[in-house]
Scaffold this active site. Structure first.
Site, PDB file in Angstrom:
ATOM      1  N   TYR A   1     -30.699  86.056 -84.263  1.00 47.43           N
ATOM      2  CA  TYR A   1     -29.975  85.150 -83.364  1.00 47.43           C
ATOM      3  C   TYR A   1     -28.471  85.185 -83.636  1.00 47.43           C
ATOM      4  O   TYR A   1     -27.670  84.979 -82.746  1.00 47.43           O
ATOM      5  CB  TYR A   1     -30.530  83.730 -83.523  1.00 47.43           C
ATOM      6  CG  TYR A   1     -30.464  82.889 -82.275  1.00 47.43           C
ATOM      7  CD1 TYR A   1     -30.745  83.436 -81.029  1.00 47.43           C
ATOM      8  CD2 TYR A   1     -30.138  81.546 -82.340  1.00 47.43           C
ATOM      9  CE1 TYR A   1     -30.699  82.661 -79.886  1.00 47.43           C
ATOM     10  CE2 TYR A   1     -30.094  80.761 -81.204  1.00 47.43           C
ATOM     11  CZ  TYR A   1     -30.375  81.322 -79.986  1.00 47.43           C
ATOM     12  OH  TYR A   1     -30.320  80.555 -78.860  1.00 47.43           O
TER      13      TYR A   1
ATOM     14  N   LYS B   1     -24.918  77.807 -80.951  1.00 42.30           N
ATOM     15  CA  LYS B   1     -25.837  76.683 -80.740  1.00 42.30           C
ATOM     16  C   LYS B   1     -25.586  75.559 -81.745  1.00 42.30           C
ATOM     17  O   LYS B   1     -25.740  74.372 -81.416  1.00 42.30           O
ATOM     18  CB  LYS B   1     -27.290  77.163 -80.829  1.00 42.30           C
ATOM     19  CG  LYS B   1     -27.759  77.921 -79.605  1.00 42.30           C
ATOM     20  CD  LYS B   1     -27.759  77.050 -78.365  1.00 42.30           C
ATOM     21  CE  LYS B   1     -28.383  77.749 -77.176  1.00 42.30           C
ATOM     22  NZ  LYS B   1     -28.319  76.914 -75.948  1.00 42.30           N
TER      23      LYS B   1
END
Length: 252
Positions: A151, A158
């Site tokens: 990620y 995020k």
């Protein structure tokens, strides 16, 4: 019905597999009037997918990196609804280079942070003229409290997104407005398919989540969004609600 008479702005409806699509569908089924956003080449796609909803909603153009689009958003939304009771943020993007943590340059990282984190604040600010006491902002995240495989800088974006939620809750709370996030488990959406190695999340989740997990079912996360948009959480803000089958609660 849970959202009877409410007016909602929903971003991120690109395919009918998206969480945002199911938020819009459930919201309409629960009595809400919905306006969608899209931009550029995806406007046609969103307009086509919108016809699969119970009632075909209008689609307004919004590029969250465009100051012109943000500055005129309230007036353009007002052409369809007189006010907004809720805004759904389902926007995220990172260049492919941002998924290689030690090699990504600032240009790619800044794009990810701008679109995936800062946009929560800029979208909320743009919608504020249409919102009032009781209004609710709901964003979708992938729990960024830990480092995930593959990620990389999207995970950092995020984390910034989740922090932005808390600061927005602080600043719009005195106006009687709420801001919360739903941390969904991995769902096979268009965005997920753009993440290299996404199948590693799929493989782990079903085996470890106490309630199990279906990567092809976005409805549980969508239901949580609808609940947070409703009046049933009047004193909840700055929160992140996990809808991940319980995966987040376990260690090893």
């Amino acid at each position: 019905m849970l959202l009877e008479g409410k007016k909602l702005l929903v971003t991120g409806v690109l395919m009918d597999s998206s969480i945002a699509f199911h938020v819009a569908r459930l919201a309409q089924e629960q009595g809400a009037e919905v306006v969608l956003t899209s931009f550029g080449r995806t406007m046609r796609i969103t307009s086509t997918i919108a016809k699969r909803l119970p009632t075909t909603p209008p689609v307004v153009e919004l590029d969250v990196t465009s100051e012109d689009d943000l500055g005129s958003l309230a007036d353009r939304v007002r052409e369809h609804v007189p006010h907004l009771d809720g805004v759904v943020h389902s926007i995220g993007f990172a260049p492919q280079a941002a998924f290689t943590f030690m090699e990504a340059g600032w240009e790619d990282v800044s794009t990810a942070v701008h679109i995936s984190a800062y946009s929560l604040a800029s979208l909320t600010k743009a919608a504020l003229p249409l919102m009032g006491p009781g209004s609710s902002v709901v964003g979708l995240t992938f729990d960024a409290r830990v480092a995930w495989p593959v990620y990389d800088w999207m995970g950092v974006a995020k984390a910034a997104f989740e922090s932005t939620n808390r600061y927005l809750a602080r600043d719009i709370g005195p106006k009687g407005m709420r801001c919360n996030l739903v941390a969904a488990g991995p769902i096979r959406t268009t965005a997920a398919k753009s993440i290299p190695g996404f199948e590693r999340f799929e493989e782990a989740w079903g085996a470890r989540a106490p309630l199990g997990w279906d990567v092809d079912d976005p409805e549980p996360a969508a239901r949580a969004c609808v609940a947070l948009l409703s009046d049933w959480f009047p004193a909840t803000t700055g929160e992140m609600v996990h809808v991940d089958g319980g995966f987040h609660a376990l260690g090893v």
